[in-house]
Design a protein around this motif. Structure first.
Motif, mmCIF file in Angstrom:
data_model
loop_
_atom_site.group_PDB
_atom_site.id
_atom_site.type_symbol
_atom_site.label_atom_id
_atom_site.label_comp_id
_atom_site.label_asym_id
_atom_site.label_seq_id
_atom_site.Cartn_x
_atom_site.Cartn_y
_atom_site.Cartn_z
ATOM 1 N N LYS A 29 75.201 -4.850 -29.470
ATOM 2 C CA LYS A 29 74.322 -4.172 -30.414
ATOM 3 C C LYS A 29 75.107 -3.464 -31.509
ATOM 4 N N GLU A 30 76.420 -3.395 -31.366
ATOM 5 C CA GLU A 30 77.239 -2.706 -32.349
ATOM 6 C C GLU A 30 77.854 -3.731 -33.293
ATOM 7 N N TYR A 99 71.097 7.076 -40.616
ATOM 8 C CA TYR A 99 70.332 5.929 -40.103
ATOM 9 C C TYR A 99 70.103 4.934 -41.232
ATOM 10 N N TYR A 113 69.144 1.000 -37.617
ATOM 11 C CA TYR A 113 70.519 1.072 -37.116
ATOM 12 C C TYR A 113 71.028 2.504 -37.308
ATOM 13 N N LYS A 114 72.079 2.841 -36.537
ATOM 14 C CA LYS A 114 72.731 4.145 -36.744
ATOM 15 C C LYS A 114 74.192 3.898 -37.111
ATOM 16 N N TYR A 124 72.490 -1.166 -33.458
ATOM 17 C CA TYR A 124 71.097 -1.616 -33.566
ATOM 18 C C TYR A 124 70.236 -0.852 -32.560
ATOM 19 N N LEU A 125 69.295 -0.041 -33.078
ATOM 20 C CA LEU A 125 68.528 0.825 -32.185
ATOM 21 C C LEU A 125 67.073 0.396 -32.017
ATOM 22 N N PRO A 210 64.639 7.149 -33.783
ATOM 23 C CA PRO A 210 64.929 7.486 -32.393
ATOM 24 C C PRO A 210 65.830 8.725 -32.319
#
Ligand code: FMN
Length: 227
Positions: A29-30, A99, A113-114, A124-125, A210
């Motif tokens: 996810k990164e 974000y 994303y953060k 990816y959140l 989030p």
């Protein structure tokens, strides 16, 4: 005995990976961003002169290099020996979090994303295009849903107020301003457009992001292709 113990550890690690990362390791996810380019096409003076708030964008895609450059300008680490960043921070307390709402970026899925300044990567959140929701939370300002990406700056005030007391609240707002100007100038230098959005409903933005209870959205920057 040792073998049984090792197998148990492997099994527990496997289960915890499934529970905490939904079956996908965080590495998947990164997304590592390309290195920022330190030589631009126009001078700083010309960039300052040309900067304007842009609220209308044409269709098309941004690149991962655009995203890299803009996030680096917002909070990127520019002194690796001390982890100092592209914008100043009172006592280097770094209360801001960044974000990224992705709509149209080559090679990136839509979603939230953060930014991780330390690895210059994005995590990816939240899946799916959330620009429409953010636009509604921003009093239906069209620029928010039409821009290819939207950068949202939030703050964890505690990091600064525990050092500076109430004065820290002012410092955090000042830092968001520093980030904002860097976004404006970096966007202009890349031939892109942006506008500072201060008019939004805090709680509605919090519900889309989030974030934890102690994290406050401060500033929103849609960034896109100039018409
Ligand atoms: C704190 C702050 C909040 C702002 N909020 C909004 C906003 O919600 N919507 C918007 O379209 N512009 C917003 N702006 C942009 C201003 O309207 C803009 O900077 C001003 O009209 C001057 O134009 P210029 O940026 O092109 O020089 C904001 C600017 C600042 C500094």
């Amino acid at each position: 005995m040792i073998k049984v113990k090792l197998n148990l550890i492997t099994l527990l690690t496997f289960i915890s990976n499934i529970i905490f990362a939904g079956g996908i390791s965080m590495q998947d996810k990164e997304i590592k961003l390309p290195e920022p380019i330190l030589k631009g096409k126009i001078s700083l003076e010309e960039t300052i002169y040309k900067r304007r708030s842009i609220r209308h964008f044409k269709q098309g895609q941004l690149t991962l290099q655009h995203v890299s450059q803009l996030l680096w300008a917002t909070q990127g680490i520019t002194d690796k020996s001390r982890d100092f960043r592209a914008v100043p921070s009172a006592g280097a307390t770094y209360p801001l979090e960044i974000y990224l709402f992705v709509g149209e970026v080559e090679g990136l899925k839509k979603g939230i994303y953060k930014y991780n300044p330390y690895s210059h990567s994005i995590i990816y959140l939240v899946e799916g295009d959330k620009r429409q929701q953010l636009c509604a939370a921003s009093l239906f300002q069209d620029s928010v849903k039409k821009a290819q990406i939207v950068i949202v700056i939030t703050a964890i005030f505690d990091r600064t107020t525990k050092v500076y007391g109430n004065r820290g609240i002012m410092y955090v707002h000042m830092e968001a301003g520093h980030c904002g100007q860097n976004i404006y100038l970096q966007a202009e230098a890349l031939g892109l457009g942006t506008v500072a959005i201060g008019a939004f409903r805090d709680n509605d933005v919090k519900n889309i992001l989030p974030v934890s209870k102690n994290e406050q959205p401060l500033y929103i920057f849609p960034v896109g292709l100039k018409q």
